[in-house]
Design a protein around this motif. Structure first.
Motif, PDB file in Angstrom:
ATOM      1  N   TYR A 184     -49.245  25.063 121.338  1.00 64.57           N
ATOM      2  CA  TYR A 184     -48.230  24.089 120.916  1.00 64.57           C
ATOM      3  C   TYR A 184     -48.401  22.765 121.667  1.00 64.57           C
ATOM      4  O   TYR A 184     -48.361  21.688 121.066  1.00 64.57           O
ATOM      5  N   ARG A 236     -49.324  19.261 119.786  1.00 60.43           N
ATOM      6  CA  ARG A 236     -48.240  18.290 119.618  1.00 60.43           C
ATOM      7  C   ARG A 236     -48.282  17.133 120.605  1.00 60.43           C
ATOM      8  O   ARG A 236     -47.684  16.090 120.380  1.00 60.43           O
ATOM      9  N   TYR A 237     -48.970  17.293 121.734  1.00 57.22           N
ATOM     10  CA  TYR A 237     -48.969  16.244 122.756  1.00 57.22           C
ATOM     11  C   TYR A 237     -50.395  15.842 123.111  1.00 57.22           C
ATOM     12  O   TYR A 237     -51.333  16.646 123.015  1.00 57.22           O
ATOM     13  N   SER A 273     -45.653  17.955 111.546  1.00 58.80           N
ATOM     14  CA  SER A 273     -44.822  17.737 112.732  1.00 58.80           C
ATOM     15  C   SER A 273     -43.498  17.068 112.381  1.00 58.80           C
ATOM     16  O   SER A 273     -42.526  17.195 113.140  1.00 58.80           O
TER      17      SER A 273
END
Length: 258
Positions: A83, A87-88, A156
């Motif tokens: 994750y 996402r980052y 997202s």
């Protein structure tokens, strides 16, 4: 001509892949007293004998426990890593991926020897705990990769919409993200389970009296007995693995994640 050549190549590839499996099944059905091919007669008694050998039953239970709980532990560790990577923008993202992939890049024999030399012997860690840690580490890369593939297919902005509607980031993960990547997590579990259950090199170094996984117990059994029962057990395990992967492909679309 090109079609004949293509069919010939396909036939050779299928023979190469399926041939050993067919030989094992034929040897398991032999009525002879020793493992041999071609088989000597026809009998199902070696399949029956598999369930009568105590060491096979005990090692089967151990392999099942390691496969189930090791895969669950790998998912608990791997899902947050996948994750975060998806996402980052992590400052050391590539380094993190390399570290996570290390257990499948480094040969299993080296991993097993290193764990034995620097964990089990100096720290007096039990063989069972060392096996659990090793299997978890080996499954972790698969868990991260499969779950990452599932996260890449999830938009997202769905998660962002949940946050804008008042949900916390953690709440959005459990209520929105996790249900939508459920198939990917199940696919990762199945892949990890099969990988752990059939694992040999690491388990070979971390086995001891009374603590042996099923593949290692089969190797030990062949050292003292050369009957077709090992071939029968190999055939049963192959059928089990095929059934699991087929069910995963049928109900989860397994090929989308691996």
């Amino acid at each position: 001509m090109s079609r004949v050549l293509s069919y010939s190549v396909i036939a050779l590839v299928l023979t190469f892949l399926i041939g050993p499996f067919a030989i094992i099944i034929a040897a398991a059905l032999s009525a002879g007293e020793t493992l041999a091919f071609p088989p000597r007669g026809f009998s199902l008694r070696w399949f029956v004998k598999v369930f009568e050998i105590d060491s096979f039953r005990e090692s089967f239970y151990l392999s099942m426990e390691l496969a189930i709980f090791g895969t669950l532990a790998a998912l608990v560790l791997g899902v947050p890593v996948a994750y975060a990577a998806a996402r980052y923008r992590l400052p050391f993202g590539e380094t993190l991926r390399t570290i996570v992939s290390a257990p499948i890049i480094v040969p299993g024999i080296i991993v097993g020897l290193a764990l034995l030399r620097y964990l089990v012997i100096p720290l007096d860690v039990s063989v069972g705990l060392a096996l659990f840690m090793a299997h978890t580490a080996l499954i972790l890369p698969y868990a991260v990769r499969v779950v990452s593939a599932s996260l890449d297919n999830l938009r997202s902005d769905i998660e962002e919409a949940a946050v804008l509607l008042g949900s916390s980031r953690l709440g959005a993960f459990f209520r929105v993200v996790l249900p939508n990547i459920r198939s990917g997590i199940l696919a990762a579990f199945i892949l990890g389970f099969v990988t752990s259950f059939n694992q040999v090199p690491v388990s070979l170094f971390l086995s001891g009296p009374g603590v042996r996984t099923l593949p290692i117990d089969m190797i030990w059994y062949l050292e003292i007995t050369y009957d077709p029962s090992v071939a029968a057990l190999s055939a049963l395990l192959a059928f089990m693995s095929i059934a699991i992967v087929f069910a995963a492909e049928r109900f989860l679309g397994f090929s989308r994640y691996v």
